[in-house]
Design an enzyme around this catalytic site. Structure first.
Site, mmCIF file in Angstrom:
data_model
loop_
_atom_site.group_PDB
_atom_site.id
_atom_site.type_symbol
_atom_site.label_atom_id
_atom_site.label_comp_id
_atom_site.label_asym_id
_atom_site.label_seq_id
_atom_site.Cartn_x
_atom_site.Cartn_y
_atom_site.Cartn_z
ATOM 1 N N LYS A 138 0.733 -1.157 0.057
ATOM 2 C CA LYS A 138 0.027 0.034 0.127
ATOM 3 C C LYS A 138 0.862 1.296 0.073
ATOM 4 O O LYS A 138 1.902 1.220 0.738
ATOM 5 C CB LYS A 138 -0.811 -0.034 1.027
ATOM 6 C CG LYS A 138 -1.739 1.103 1.328
ATOM 7 C CD LYS A 138 -2.860 0.899 2.531
ATOM 8 C CE LYS A 138 -3.776 1.880 2.315
ATOM 9 N NZ LYS A 138 -4.644 2.027 3.603
ATOM 10 N N SER A 178 -9.890 2.232 2.674
ATOM 11 C CA SER A 178 -8.787 3.008 1.506
ATOM 12 C C SER A 178 -7.822 2.023 1.028
ATOM 13 O O SER A 178 -7.206 2.397 -0.103
ATOM 14 C CB SER A 178 -8.008 3.863 2.640
ATOM 15 O OG SER A 178 -7.440 3.333 3.642
ATOM 16 N N SER A 206 -10.077 -0.273 6.851
ATOM 17 C CA SER A 206 -9.415 -0.255 5.433
ATOM 18 C C SER A 206 -8.738 -1.438 4.867
ATOM 19 O O SER A 206 -8.534 -1.502 3.707
ATOM 20 C CB SER A 206 -8.671 0.910 5.479
ATOM 21 O OG SER A 206 -9.168 2.182 5.221
#
Ligand code: GLN
Length: 492
Positions: A79, A154, A178
């Site tokens: 990420k 997210s 997330s």
């Protein structure tokens, strides 16, 4: 081999060790898939092909020399919230579009030490604020199951990359869902560890008392492999716990479901907006767990109504403080031709941050301001304690708590929900972060539009092994986690 992307982490590990294929072959295979298919999925912000191939060659040397770990030579996507030395680290923001990190996050460094090969950095909502990944400066990522839908957020880039077989597994972070919600939207397994289990050093801060990194993968077993790398105390993160780490892979087997008491919170299944298909799939999965030896126990979680207001005070308050460092002076975006210092601050921040980030900075600054601090922030902290106590009371009579991961399946791209509608979609995930508990999402079927549905299991502190093991046993008996989106079936 043309189907290397079909293999589980265990199979990759064994295949590399047994010289069935090399890390270079495997890495090239994934890079080829990314080049061909990511134009549609748009999961990667940065592909680090050259570095990946160099790491793959080094891995092949280590494997031949007998110095490999279980994961040496296995590719991963990070990420874009984890700092990567010498590589752009953006947190999905224009503010950090020019930021090349001078150091590695602990999670990234541990991955390198274990021999993982970094394919690149994947998309996310700006500073991890959002539930669709549409709040990214780099544009929306598509859900591999239906390219017109969001992958969740997210950590939507992580989820989409894995679900499209553009990475075997990925790191994510979870401040209020997330990891679990995008895992749910993309048909993956994702684990949010207990607060303090995984180091936050080098993980760009959103809300420090809630943020936690964890694995996102196709199965609990794949997650366990990555947890073995990610978990552990870090002297560089004073909130990481000095507690022995389990061997999450070795602990997968056994009789995790036999006699397991699963709490079913009454309040959770009466939430307005809970989609009928989501409810049905979750209930079917619970029935399956019951058949496998678990007992379902109805429980009360009386604080449910307080989750959204409490989280949406505490998270923005911490965000407003954390994001004050982006001032246009030290690093990150700087507005051009400022007339004076105030102008530099104001324009750098209003040009560098997107709308949702600015909204949260405003809410957080307001909640922390003199005169409102006691009425909002202090009160929210008190309610947070009550939410935690509600869970601890429940864990006196049950081992894990079941919930959907989200009230709906993946939204359409551009659905343009109002901020409040969007926040209400976090109802099932945010309390876990407020309490600092671990929780896992597992795929348990599809809705009428063939979009994945997830079951969330919330555990007591440090029960990561138990959660992984329960889901692993469930996955040995079912095949939802083996289903692939059409785009993942395509060969590069
Ligand atoms: N959707 C939640 C939010 O927007 C959670 C995000 C997260 O876990 N980083 O804050």
């Amino acid at each position: 081999m043309t189907d290397l992307h079909r293999l589980s982490i265990r199979e990759l590990s064994e295949g590399l060790a047994g010289a069935k294929f090399s890390s270079r072959e495997l890495t090239e295979h994934y890079l080829k898939r990314i080049a061909k298919l990511d134009t549609q999925v748009k999961s990667y912000v940065t592909v680090t092909a050259e570095q990946a191939l160099a790491q793959a060659d080094a891995a092949d040397v280590a494997i031949k020399a007998g110095t490999a770990t279980a994961l040496t030579g296995v590719p991963i996507a990070h990420k874009d919230i984890f700092c990567t030395q010498g590589i752009k680290t953006t947190a999905g923001s224009k503010m950090l579009d020019n930021f090349i990190s001078p150091y590695d996050a602990t999670v990234v460094a541990k991955g390198k030490a274990a021999g993982l090969v970094t394919l690149g950095k994947v998309n996310m909502d700006e500073f991890a604020m959002g539930s669709t990944s549409e709040n990214s400066f780099y544009g929306a990522t598509a859900n591999p199951w239906n390219l017109g839908h969001v992958p969740g957020g997210s950590s939507g880039g992580s989820a989409a990359a894995v679900a499209a077989d553009l990475a075997p597994f990925a790191t994510g972070t979870d401040t209020g869902g997330s990891i679990r919600q995008p895992a749910s939207f993309c048909g993956l397994t994702g684990l949010k560890p207990s607060y303090g289990r995984v180091s936050r050093f080098g993980m760009i801060a959103y809300a420090s008392s809630l943020d936690q990194g964890g694995p996102m993968a196709r199965s609990a077993e794949d997650c366990a492999y990555l947890m073995n790398v990610m978990a552990g105390h870090d002297a560089k993160d004073s909130t990481s716990i000095e507690k022995d780490v389990d061997d999450y892979v070795a602990n997968l087997n056994g009789t995790a479901i036999q006699g397991l008491r699963i709490g079913i919170p009454k309040q959770y299944f009466n939430v307005a907006g809970l989609d009928a298909d989501v409810k049905a799939r979750v209930e079917e999965s619970l029935k399956k767990l019951e058949e496998m030896g678990a007992t379902l126990v109805e429980i009360d979680l009386n604080m449910t109504e307080a989750y959204v207001p409490t989280y949406y005070l505490i998270a923005p308050a911490e965000a407003s403080s954390n994001l004050s460092r982006y001032d246009g002076v030290r690093y990150g975006y700087r507005a051009e031709n400022p007339v004076d210092l105030m102008d530099l601050y104001k324009r750098s921040r209003s040009e560098g941050f997107g709308a949702e980030v600015q909204r949260r900075i405003l809410i957080g600054t307001y909640a922390l301001s003199a005169g409102y601090y006691d009425a909002y922030y202090v009160k929210a902290q008190k309610v947070r304690r009550l939410i935690q106590q509600d869970f601890l009371k429940a864990f006196e009579s049950v081992d894990v708590i079941a919930a959907p991961a989200a009230p709906t399946t993946a939204y359409k791209i551009g659905a343009n929900l109002s901020p409040v509608e969007m926040y209400l979609g976090d109802i099932y995930t945010i309390a876990v972060n407020l309490a600092g508990l671990p929780a896992i999402n597992a795929p348990v079927g599809f809705d009428k539009d063939n979009l994945p549905v997830g079951l969330q299991l919330i555990g007591n502190y440090w029960s990561e092994s138990q959660l992984l093991s329960v889901v692993h046993q469930y996955q040995l008996a079912t095949d939802w986690h083996t289903k692939r989106a059409a785009i993942a079936e395509e060969n590069a």
